[in-house]
Enzyme design. Structure first.
Site, PDB file in Angstrom:
ATOM      1  NE  ARG A 102      16.116  31.814   3.929  1.00 47.92           N
ATOM      2  CZ  ARG A 102      15.328  32.421   4.548  1.00 47.92           C
ATOM      3  NH1 ARG A 102      15.760  33.670   5.050  1.00 47.92           N
ATOM      4  NH2 ARG A 102      14.102  31.673   4.919  1.00 47.92           N
ATOM      5  CG  HIS A 129      10.311  29.713   1.371  1.00 46.23           C
ATOM      6  ND1 HIS A 129      10.762  28.773   2.452  1.00 46.23           N
ATOM      7  CD2 HIS A 129       9.927  31.383   1.572  1.00 46.23           C
ATOM      8  CE1 HIS A 129      10.895  30.124   3.873  1.00 46.23           C
ATOM      9  NE2 HIS A 129      10.604  31.194   3.461  1.00 46.23           N
ATOM     10  CD  GLN A 132       6.944  31.829   4.956  1.00 46.81           C
ATOM     11  OE1 GLN A 132       7.454  32.041   5.369  1.00 46.81           O
ATOM     12  NE2 GLN A 132       5.218  32.291   5.548  1.00 46.81           N
ATOM     13  CG  ASP A 219       7.636  36.826  -1.666  1.00 46.59           C
ATOM     14  OD1 ASP A 219       7.920  37.450  -0.639  1.00 46.59           O
ATOM     15  OD2 ASP A 219       8.176  35.603  -2.163  1.00 46.59           O
ATOM     16  CB  CYS A 258       6.610  33.797   3.028  1.00 43.37           C
ATOM     17  SG  CYS A 258       7.247  35.212   2.430  1.00 43.37           S
ATOM     18  NE  ARG A 286       8.242  29.210   7.730  1.00 45.37           N
ATOM     19  CZ  ARG A 286       9.435  30.025   7.203  1.00 45.37           C
ATOM     20  NH1 ARG A 286       9.181  31.284   6.942  1.00 45.37           N
ATOM     21  NH2 ARG A 286      10.871  29.383   7.430  1.00 45.37           N
TER      22      ARG A 286
HETATM   23  N1  NVA Z   1      10.896  35.966  -2.276  1.00 44.07           N
HETATM   24  C1  NVA Z   1      11.827  35.755  -0.614  1.00 44.07           C
HETATM   25  C2  NVA Z   1      11.045  35.207  -0.188  1.00 44.07           C
HETATM   26  C3  NVA Z   1      11.870  36.078   1.626  1.00 44.07           C
HETATM   27  C4  NVA Z   1      11.215  34.778   2.959  1.00 44.07           C
HETATM   28  C5  NVA Z   1      12.928  35.764  -1.354  1.00 44.07           C
HETATM   29  O1  NVA Z   1      12.995  34.910  -1.824  1.00 44.07           O
HETATM   30  O2  NVA Z   1      14.188  37.042  -0.471  1.00 44.07           O
HETATM   31  N1   CP Z   2       9.610  34.243   6.081  1.00 43.71           N
HETATM   32  C1   CP Z   2      10.875  33.721   5.819  1.00 43.71           C
HETATM   33  O1   CP Z   2      11.509  32.688   5.196  1.00 43.71           O
HETATM   34  O2   CP Z   2      11.468  34.794   7.214  1.00 43.71           O
HETATM   35  P1   CP Z   2      13.069  34.988   6.691  1.00 43.71           P
HETATM   36  O3   CP Z   2      13.519  35.528   5.779  1.00 43.71           O
HETATM   37  O4   CP Z   2      12.910  35.603   8.027  1.00 43.71           O
HETATM   38  O5   CP Z   2      13.459  33.663   7.151  1.00 43.71           O
END
Ligand code: NVA
Ligand code: CP
Length: 300
Positions: A102, A129, A132, A219, A258, A286
């Site tokens: 990540r 993502h 997800q 989101d 998500c 997930r």
């Molecule tokens: N768009 C959000 C998704 C979090 C799972 C982010 O990148 O923070």
């Molecule tokens: N939806 C998701 O990826 O959650 P986290 O940021 O908690 O991993």
């Protein structure tokens, strides 16, 4: 499947194969049928951003498959001190059987995969993502018993989620309508992929996007790494909220988020609670979708 870097790299049948295996692994887990195809294998899990779901679902998933997850935070490993990604890739390839990462730039994930001899799984970048959205497609298919022909709408920021929802939805023969404020469109490479597909539309009007939708996605307005834009984004996204009035225009749609969610911003508290089961089924999936991805990439 060598890696999971972004859904643009997969075909519709690749996605179907992942979802079919995910369904099987979920059934097995619920019925106490242990599968240990990754016995003795390790997954390095690099996090340069926060996480609750991704960390716990990957770590639980690799354990359930017989293997072990190794958590590496960006800040506490040499990655945070600037060790080049190409060196990290080659070192982890000597110890581990897979890498989940990540991070911020998609290019980091692509470079990691280029230099690694082991599979790389994208656990979220600014661009995509994919894990997800595989879980989301699994959740939608559980509810409707199909994906093709359904209408998805996505309301909000043209971010990593929007990019992956558009690509995943269109690859599964769904209609995808996106409503974003001007200046917050999905990534140009995703728009280039979608532009000739008659099943895709992009509008500024959330009501137009939501009309007759079977699934509503939204989101956060400010993603991880955009914390200093939070106030400006509240102004830019005013009105881009999934609330009861918007839901009334849909085809009695299910809601996917998500998480984490900001009630009163991209989604009202009422809609969130009314659709909580679907949203937490999505979070649960997930685990199952990622177990399928790990088996398909790492069990070689
Ligand atoms: N768009 C959000 C998704 C979090 C799972 C982010 O990148 O923070
Ligand atoms: N939806 C998701 O990826 O959650 P986290 O940021 O908690 O991993």
């Amino acid at each position: 499947m060598k890696n999971l870097l972004k859904l643009l790299d997969l075909s519709g049948s690749d996605i179907t194969a992942i979802l079919d295996l995910a369904d099987q692994l979920k059934f097995d887990a619920k019925n106490g049928i242990a599968q240990r195809p990754l016995a003795g294998k390790t997954l390095a899990m690099i996090f340069e951003k926060n996480s609750t779901r991704t960390r716990v679902s990957f770590e639980t998933g690799i354990y359930q498959l017989g293997g072990q997850g190794i958590f590496l935070s960006g800040a506490e490993s040499q990655i945070g001190r600037g060790e080049p990604v190409e060196d990290t890739a080659r070192v982890l390839s000597r110890y581990c059987d897979g890498i989940m990462i990540r991070t911020f730039a998609q290019e980091t994930v692509e470079k990691l995969a280029y230099y690694a001899d082991i599979p790389v799984i994208n656990g979220l970048t600014d661009f995509a993502h994919p894990c997800q959205v595989l879980a989301d497609l699994m959740t939608i298919r559980e509810k409707f018993s199909r994906l093709e022909g359904l209408k998805i709408c996505y309301i909000g920021d043209g971010n990593n989620m929007a990019n992956s929802v558009i690509v995943g939805g269109l690859k599964c023969d769904m209609s995808v309508s996106v409503a974003c404020p001007e200046g917050f469109d999905p990534h140009p490479s995703v728009l280039a992929f979608a532009k000739d597909n008659a099943k895709f539309s992009l509008t500024r009007d959330i009501r137009e996007a939501a009309a007759n939708a079977d699934v509503v996605f939204t989101d956060v307005w400010a993603s991880m790494g955009q914390e200093n834009e939070r106030e400006a984004r509240k102004t830019a996204f005013a009105g881009y909220c999934v609330d009861d009035a918007l839901m009334a225009l849909t085809n009695n749609a299910m809601v996917q988020h998500c998480l984490p969610a900001h009630r009163g911003e991209e989604i009202s508290a009422e809609v969130f609670e009314a659709h909580a089961k679907e949203i937490f089924d999505e979070a649960e999936n997930r685990l199952h979708a990622q177990k399928a991805v790990m088996v398909l990439t790492m069990n070689r």
